[in-house]
Design an enzyme around this catalytic site. Structure first.
Site, short mmCIF file in Angstrom:
data_model
loop_
_atom_site.label_atom_id
_atom_site.label_comp_id
_atom_site.label_asym_id
_atom_site.label_seq_id
_atom_site.Cartn_x
_atom_site.Cartn_y
_atom_site.Cartn_z
CB CYS A 50 -0.94 -0.01 1.19
SG CYS A 50 -0.13 -0.24 2.79
CG HIS A 305 -4.05 0.43 4.53
ND1 HIS A 305 -3.57 -0.41 3.54
CD2 HIS A 305 -5.02 1.19 3.94
CE1 HIS A 305 -4.22 -0.19 2.43
NE2 HIS A 305 -5.10 0.79 2.63
#
Length: 1235
Positions: A50, A305
């Site tokens: 990510c 994330h």
């Protein structure tokens, strides 16, 4: 349309077996999904990338960087086709970055892949599965690009766009001498701790001065002494794009741990850098920078994330923000245009007229409507005009559908239009587009998007303020100079400045994607229906049953689910040419009592999907009234229930003795409970109910007389329920089981024990919750949290997990299910654990390292059921801290043994029937290619076997000194001294399943360890399979292919060296025979004996062969087979065979069956009755072995009890050891030298 479906032989209609399970459809690799309404593409996450996706999207939405990269052609960068050539200088990273940007701009897919790009980084050790810092990646990626572009016209690309200059100055207060040091920067790192925002920190860094005085004086070179001075820093050169890294991660020196600063840190959408620059004589606009990207981190310092907020400078995406539309922005159009814009006929005609050949696939027509008008068919027209396909079908005078209804075009009389009509059509689309919210080019409303890996969503500019603070907050800021202007031709034009070769590649890829989607859609739109033909059924025993055979009564039909019920009815009419009268199609279902009809399929204009017909549905074809002259009741209310009824019957004619008899009976669910008396012919009595199939240990409930009028369903009865019927004059308690209890209420509560596994400081360790089988799991969990006095936050992050009898926590049960649906028994224990239960599309899996494990040693993980085996393996390796690629997965069976490997690594877990609660084993070793076997090869030397060429001492000399014998004890092999099965590991061998046994021997002789033995011929080798660390099955027939032996993927083989060649026939059996020493409880050395079983596997034949071999009278010998795992001898005699004959059939007179199960390699003890007439065959070692077995069994029993006790007290202590964290892996990108 249906091919040969309607030919007379009905070859396409299978006569499948009725009532079988649904087939698993093998799905091919589906094409990627098209772009969503934003018309922007995301980037697929490879497992932990990510951070990479967020940075790449930022670079992609930096048009100046993207176009500068596109300007470098193949003549400078080389071609990817030449990357494997040794002398070619191919700059792979810029080329892959170009391809990725082209895919993000032009390829019609929801998300692009970065696999090719990360491969060009030289990532070969699962780097994409690890989490890294995006700030670190920013510097490393730019460094790699600079190195890759050396010697090209883009050598200064990074320096020109991103590099700036800082100057540090120290001014002497005495002589005013200025000492300065200049340094370049790629990004400005700014502190977050104890700072309110970006502008405050820039003031601290580039406005305020540090004064050297008192005890901290500065040594001036000009004055040559310590003087007072002032130190400051300024921005000397500003880059076109300014990158700012926020230092949110700090170290707590008191706690000695890292932490993330989540305090509020503001930053402006536009910033004036003039106060922080060395030069300030330029126009103010030269110092203005606009924010265009914010990389956001959610989580803590050990994991999290990334996603990114990005401003679409070129308006490439479809941005919709209804709240930004003002009430004054109303389109005043002519009434005629508004009416036409609301007419779907005019709108669809307009779109088709603009298409080449005036033809378009039906599936793309809706997408074109959304793209041109900004509003979908379902949103504007479906409520009034129905589905799009149905609307086209209802207007055949205008639209022409292809035979398979996949494409649509205009009829010829509608193709010719006057120029004024075409202009009117354009105006209609413009009208709709202007009415669509968010598609008007309002420059005052910037187009911002939240790009989260594959997903792209439009956001408002004010949403950025939500990322000032918290666990999810801004981590990197990207500003662009306000004076940078984009050319008008770049606006909403994704093809702008893209090289021609990439345009052609993307256009070809889009055409291929469309073809694949069309093929996939066609394949996914067909499903199988099971047609039950009414004339072939009869109604008896309360349900429908085939009259003749299931083969004639049930037909399978493959049909397109996009077609209508009318089409289905017409197809069945053509199949059943002899059908007379009305045809009614009804949904049926197989229940324990038989087949039951539920509801009729009405509405011939509905598609099968709209009628909610599922794949594998059972369709009953009949006249809608009766079957075989019997009127049929339909629906859920009258569903037949198969109940087991216990009642008293006389044991025989004239006997007064009664016995309890269980008999099945079928009743409609809406029948009254009192119908039981009618079915049994009993006038009246008492009824007791039990909702499970067995009465042992369960609770019986008496039905009050006033409830006899209630239906079976109202009383909660289901298929398999037990009903106990007693006559009115019998003793009410006489028929109840000893463990049963009499209850007078259907709603009696039972208990469920909930244990606290949340590692909390709660005083309560476990509670009992009053429940019924219909209590919802969520209610139990919430009540347990309250009674255990735990934090309310656990309601959002906890689950209930059943505990088995060994204390192991099982798979979490869903909150929405009842105890009955979750198969949780009353009185059992469940654990309240941290973490959410898996959703319906997720799997809860246990996994462990190696193959020799015990219950409780597993780790667990939650994954999507659509995850591939390869990706699942990577996640499990990462969680277990293992590295390397030589691993594979095996599914563990119920007895904790490793099963077959999961060979189809691209198949999904769902396709391989992996279920929640399954245990997978991480096994070291790479799987062989398809059609090949990879197996360990051992050298086998039987202990003290006479007739063999060499002793073990001699063999040890032949092998290297490092090779050692791995002795697997045989647990008491017969002999005067302890003996053992000796296996020496030679190595692994990979061989094709098409190879023969003799080729396997030849390849095994080529192993380095075997070549030292100088075996002269393959005929001097025996090959055995190895099971439980001992030879098991002898492989014979040299020219037989290995696949015929069905070795399996876990096979191990061992080689045995012979003194002379042998060629065993298919009926020859190899036995190890040992002659018992008279007067001693011991045997002589073992000797190989070949027994020809052509005349049968009888005891007499074996005795005769042994007598001939040892030159003894057959009546003076006694033989017995040895079972080393039990330390027992079983005598073989004709008397045993005669007993077996009387009990079994004559053809079972064989030693291959029980109780001997004689096979190759078995040990046969021989006793000469002339010198030893004792019946005992055992040895002293057998006595010792049995004692050891008893001792081991006792130790295992104690160990299990200790383990069970430890499992129950696993979380009894409040203190939990700190989590171990492995060392962080460094991030690197490997680049070849181009200097």
């Amino acid at each position: 349309m249906f091919g040969n479906l309607f030919e007379e032989d009905y070859s396409s209609v299978s006569s499948s077996q009725y009532g079988r399970g649904k087939k698993l459809k093998t799905k091919g690799l589906e094409p990627p999904a098209p772009r969503e309404f934003t018309n922007l593409s995301g980037i697929r996450n490879q497992g932990g990338t990510c951070y990479l996706s967020s940075l790449l999207q930022t670079l992609h939405f930096t048009p100046e960087f993207r176009e500068a990269l596109f300007s470098l052609g193949p003549e400078e960068l080389g071609s990817l086709e030449d990357k494997d050539k040794p002398d070619a200088k191919v700059r792979i990273i810029p080329l892959q970055l170009q391809r990725l940007f082209a895919q993000l701009l032009l390829l019609d897919q929801e998300a692009a892949s970065t696999i090719d790009l990360t491969d060009s980084f030289g990532w070969t050790n699962d780097e994409e599965m690890r989490q890294h810092d995006v700030q670190e990646l920013n510097r490393i990626l730019f460094s790699a690009l600079e190195t890759s572009l050396v010697g090209t016209s883009g050598h200064d690309l990074i320096h020109r766009l991103y590099h700036g200059t800082i100057v540090n100055q120290i001014v002497c207060k005495e002589c005013k001498n200025i000492s300065e040091r200049q340094e370049d920067f790629l990004d400005l790192t700014v502190a977050v701790k104890n700072v309110s925002g970006l502008e405050d920190e820039l003031c601290n860094m580039y406005v305020e001065e540090e004064i050297f005085d008192y005890d901290n004086l500065y040594h001036c070179g000009t004055c040559d002494r310590l003087v007072k001075a002032a130190k400051s820093a300024k921005l000397r050169k500003l880059p076109p794009f300014l990158t700012i890294s926020l230092l949110r991660f700090n170290f707590d020196f008191v706690k000695c741990e890292r932490y993330k600063d989540t305090s509020c840190y503001t930053f402006p959408l536009r910033i004036n850098l003039k106060p922080f620059c060395e030069q300030s004589e330029l126009d103010d606009m030269e110092y203005m920078y606009d924010l265009f990207s914010v990389i956001i981190h959610k989580g803590g310092c050990y994991g999290g994330h990334y996603h990114v907020y990005i401003k679409d400078v070129d308006h490439l995406g479809n941005w919709q923000c209804q709240e930004e539309i003002s009430d004054t922005n109303v389109n005043v159009k002519a009434p005629q245009s508004e009416e036409e814009a609301n007419d779907p006929l005019v709108v669809l005609k307009t779109i088709l007229l603009q298409e080449e050949a005036n033809q378009i696939p039906v599936d793309q027509l809706g997408q074109k409507l959304l793209k041109k008008t900004g509003i979908s068919w379902n949103k504007k027209y479906r409520k009034q005009h129905g589905p799009l396909r149905k609307f086209l079908q209802l207007h055949p005078q205008i639209f022409l559908l292809s035979t398979d209804e996949s494409t649509v075009s205009l009829l010829r009389n509608h193709l010719t239009q006057a120029p004024s009509d075409l202009q009117s059509c354009e105006q209609i689309l413009h009208t709709l587009a202007s009415e669509s919210p968010g598609l008007n080019d309002d420059t005052s409303c910037p187009h911002w998007f939240d790009i989260n890996d594959s997903k792209v969503h439009p956001i408002r500019e004010k949403d950025i303020t939500q990322q000032f603070q918290g666990k999810e907050s801004a981590y990197m800021l990207f500003y662009r100079k306000a004076t940078l202007q984009r050319p008008p031709e770049a606006r909403a034009n994704p093809r702008y400045r893209v090289p021609c070769h990439l345009l052609k590649e993307m256009d070809a890829a889009n055409i291929l994607l469309q073809m694949r989607r069309a093929e996939c859609d066609s394949a996914n739109s067909t499903f199988e229906l099971h047609l039950h033909l009414g004339p072939h059924y009869r109604f008896f025993n309360g349900a429908l049953h085939p009259a003749v055979s299931e083969t004639e009564s049930v037909w399978d039909l493959t049909f397109d689910k996009r077609k209508t019920l009318g089409d289905l009815r017409q197809s069945i009419f053509q199949l059943l040419e002899c059908w007379e009268g009305d045809m009614v199609l009804s949904v049926a279902k197989r229940v324990p009592a038989g087949l039951h009809v539920y509801h009729t399929l009405d509405g011939d204009d509905l598609t099968l999907c709209e009628a909610e017909v599922a794949d594998g549905e059972d369709i009953f074809v009949w006249n809608g009234v009766e079957v075989g002259g019997v009127q049929i009741q339909t629906g859920f209310d009258c569903e037949p229930l198969l109940l087991n009824i216990l009642h008293l019957e006389l044991s025989g004619e004239g006997s007064k003795c009664e016995q309890l008899v269980e008999s099945p009976h079928v009743f409609p669910a809406n029948a009254e409970v009192g119908a039981v008396f009618t079915a049994l012919g009993t006038p009246a009595g008492a009824i007791l109910m039990n909702s499970v199939e067995s009465a042992d240990g369960e609770c019986w409930t008496a039905v009050p007389k006033e409830d006899m009028k209630k239906t079976f369903r109202e009383q909660g009865l289901r298929n398999g329920s037990l009903i106990l019927v007693q006559d009115s004059d019998s003793d009410n308690n006489s028929l109840l089981p000893k463990q049963g209890r009499w209850t007078n209420s259907m709603n009696e509560l039972n208990w469920l024990q909930v244990k606290n596994f949340c590692q909390s400081e709660s005083e309560e360790k476990q509670v009992q919750i009053a429940v019924t089988m219909h209590t919802v799991v969520f209610d139990i969990r919430i009540k347990a949290i309250k009674e255990l006095k735990l934090m309310k936050e656990l309601a959002e992050n906890s689950c209930l997990r059943p505990i088995d009898r060994n204390g192991k926590l099982l798979c979490p049960v869903p909150d929405s299910s009842t105890l009955e649906e979750a198969e949780v028994k009353m009185g059992s224990s469940v654990g309240l654990c941290l973490g959410k239960a898996p959703t319906s599309s997720q799997l809860f899996l246990f996994f462990a390292l190696g193959t020799d494990i015990h219950p409780g040693a597993e780790m667990d993980i939650i994954v999507e059921e659509t995850l591939s085996v390869r990706d699942c393996l990577k996640i499990m390796l990462e969680k277990s801290g293992q590295q390397g690629e030589i691993w594979h997965l095996r599914k563990m069976d119920w007895c904790y043994e490793a099963g077959e490997p999961l060979c189809e690594e691209d198949a999904t877990l769902k396709e391989l029937m992996i279920r929640s609660g399954d245990t997978l084993l991480l096994t070291e070793g790479k799987l062989p290619p398809p059609g090949h076997l990879k197996m360990p090869i051992w050298w086998y030397q039987p202990a003290r076997l006479s007739g063999h060429c060499e002793s073990r001492d001699h063999l040890n000399c032949a092998f290297s000194q490092d090779s050692t014998w791995r002795a697997a004890p045989t647990q008491g092999a017969p002999g005067p001294e302890p003996a053992e099965v000796s296996l020496l590991y030679l190595g692994d061998m990979e061989i094709s399943e098409e190879a023969t046994l003799v080729e396997l021997k030849s390849q095994a002789l080529a192993l380095p360890s075997v070549s030292k033995l100088a075996v002269q011929s393959t005929a001097l080798l025996r090959v055995w399979t190895v099971e439980s660390k001992r030879p098991s099955r002898l492989l014979r027939t040299n020219w037989r292919q290995l696949k015929e032996y069905r070795l399996g993927r876990r096979a191990e083989l061992c080689l045995e060296l012979l003194q002379k060649e042998e060629d065993l026939g298919p009926r020859d059996v190899l036995l190890r025979t040992q002659l018992r020493i008279p007067g001693e409880r011991a045997y002589s050395l073992a000797t190989d004996l070949i027994w020809d079983t052509t005349r049968g596997w009888t005891a007499g034949s074996l005795r005769q062969r042994v007598a001939d071999f040892y030159s003894l009278p057959v009546e003076k010998i006694e033989i017995a087979k040895y079972f080393p795992e039990k330390f027992e001898w079983l005598p073989i005699s004709s008397w045993n065979q005669q007993v077996a004959k009387r009990k079994k059939k004559k053809n079972q007179d064989t030693l291959q069956g029980g109780p001997y199960y004689l096979k190759d390699g078995d040990t046969i003890g021989i006793k000469n009755l002339l010198f030893d007439d004792n019946d005992d065959f055992s040895t002293i070692r057998d006595d010792i072995g049995k004692e050891n077995q008893k001792r081991l069994a006792l130790e295992k029993k104690k160990s299990r009890e200790v383990h069970r006790a430890q499992s129950s007290d696993l979380f009894s202590n409040a203190g939990v050891p700190a989590r171990f964290r492995g060392p962080e892996a460094s991030l690197s990108i490997h680049v070849a030298s181009f200097r």
